[in-house]
Design a protein around this motif. Sequence first.
Motif, PDB file in Angstrom:
ATOM      1  N   SER A   1       0.832  -1.213   0.000  1.00 55.59           N
ATOM      2  CA  SER A   1       0.000   0.000   0.000  1.00 55.59           C
ATOM      3  C   SER A   1       0.860   1.254   0.000  1.00 55.59           C
ATOM      4  N   LYS A   2       1.973   1.201   0.728  1.00 58.72           N
ATOM      5  CA  LYS A   2       2.876   2.357   0.765  1.00 58.72           C
ATOM      6  C   LYS A   2       3.548   2.582  -0.587  1.00 58.72           C
ATOM      7  N   ILE A   3       3.918   1.485  -1.236  1.00 55.53           N
ATOM      8  CA  ILE A   3       4.547   1.582  -2.566  1.00 55.53           C
ATOM      9  C   ILE A   3       3.572   2.186  -3.568  1.00 55.53           C
TER      10      ILE A   3
ATOM     11  N   ALA B   1      -2.742  -3.692  -6.328  1.00 52.31           N
ATOM     12  CA  ALA B   1      -3.052  -2.642  -7.296  1.00 52.31           C
ATOM     13  C   ALA B   1      -4.284  -2.971  -8.140  1.00 52.31           C
ATOM     14  N   VAL B   2      -4.377  -4.215  -8.582  1.00 55.17           N
ATOM     15  CA  VAL B   2      -5.392  -4.567  -9.582  1.00 55.17           C
ATOM     16  C   VAL B   2      -6.778  -4.756  -8.979  1.00 55.17           C
ATOM     17  N   ASN B   3      -6.871  -5.331  -7.786  1.00 54.42           N
ATOM     18  CA  ASN B   3      -8.195  -5.613  -7.212  1.00 54.42           C
ATOM     19  C   ASN B   3      -9.055  -4.363  -7.069  1.00 54.42           C
ATOM     20  N   PRO B   4      -8.534  -3.250  -6.519  1.00 55.35           N
ATOM     21  CA  PRO B   4      -9.367  -2.043  -6.488  1.00 55.35           C
ATOM     22  C   PRO B   4      -9.460  -1.370  -7.851  1.00 55.35           C
TER      23      PRO B   4
ATOM     24  N   GLY C   1       1.940   5.053  -7.636  1.00 58.14           N
ATOM     25  CA  GLY C   1       0.684   4.957  -8.386  1.00 58.14           C
ATOM     26  C   GLY C   1       0.338   3.513  -8.721  1.00 58.14           C
ATOM     27  N   PHE C   2      -0.923   3.289  -9.044  1.00 56.09           N
ATOM     28  CA  PHE C   2      -1.420   1.935  -9.260  1.00 56.09           C
ATOM     29  C   PHE C   2      -0.900   1.333 -10.564  1.00 56.09           C
ATOM     30  N   ARG C   3      -0.884   2.106 -11.628  1.00 56.63           N
ATOM     31  CA  ARG C   3      -0.422   1.561 -12.904  1.00 56.63           C
ATOM     32  C   ARG C   3       1.055   1.206 -12.843  1.00 56.63           C
ATOM     33  N   ASN C   4       1.871   2.083 -12.275  1.00 50.92           N
ATOM     34  CA  ASN C   4       3.287   1.764 -12.096  1.00 50.92           C
ATOM     35  C   ASN C   4       3.468   0.594 -11.137  1.00 50.92           C
ATOM     36  N   GLY C   5       2.559   0.478 -10.170  1.00 51.36           N
ATOM     37  CA  GLY C   5       2.608  -0.654  -9.245  1.00 51.36           C
ATOM     38  C   GLY C   5       2.408  -1.972  -9.963  1.00 51.36           C
ATOM     39  N   MET C   6       1.490  -1.991 -10.933  1.00 52.25           N
ATOM     40  CA  MET C   6       1.293  -3.200 -11.738  1.00 52.25           C
ATOM     41  C   MET C   6       2.562  -3.542 -12.503  1.00 52.25           C
TER      42      MET C   6
END
Length: 268
Positions: free
Chosen positions: A71-73, A126-129, A78-83
């Motif tokens: 969650s901190k990352i 990242a993907v679930n939400p 951001g979510f897209r970069n997290g993926m």
Amino acid sequence: MIQSATKLNRKDYIFSISLIGLLFFLFGFVTWLNGALIQFLKTACELSDVVAYLVTFAFYISYFVMAIPSSKILERIGFRNGMTVGLAVMSLGALIFIPAAVSRSYFLFLVGLFVLGTGLALLQTAVNPYVTILGPIESAAKRISIMGICNKVAGVLAPILLASILLKDAEAIKTRLAELTDLTQRTTLLDELAQRMIMPYLVLAIFLAALSIMIRLAHLPEINPEEDEANDSVQHTHKSIFQYRHLWLGVIALFFYVGVEVIAGIPL
């Protein structure tokens, strides 16, 4: 932020939801490979039942370790970069299986599983939400249900596919190992067996790396966690997650659900 995501044109919407569906398929595929791995590594590394089940432990403990850091990352990148990062870490985990297979090192296999699980934990966080914003909020539950189908279809296919490669002639090999008394011949046979893992995990690593690049270049809508947090603070006055009854009850339900799912994936 949510409004911009729901205003995707039809072409972008279909592309985005298909890409996310592929990621959910990937979740199930990678997770349910563990069942075949337990039996395979038990033979290839000459393990006891208890030690062989560390396959499951090494994979799922990464979820516990990465729960809060993920969650901190995502807040930071951001979510897209997290993926993208999650897929890259998974690719690294799959690559670790290559030296592990060459050296027939059970420890390296466990390291590879932990790294795979680490990347998967970040990716799922990242993907679930994310799937809930790819369209109207009213149909979010429907989209999540469809993603669940993608996940379970992969869960059926993954062990069958991997077992057909790794466990081919497994009984004949076990019989031959039981008959061999020469240590050199036995070691050679076990080394050849372990090296069956090189090609499937090399292909998996390349696929994950390619998918990471694809996500990075794709025009997916971004989620702004800070904006969500600001909106939530305006609409709600709760200061603790335990004040969200539906949240902690959902966490308890998921805890028991995943426990049953893990047990179902362990071969007897």
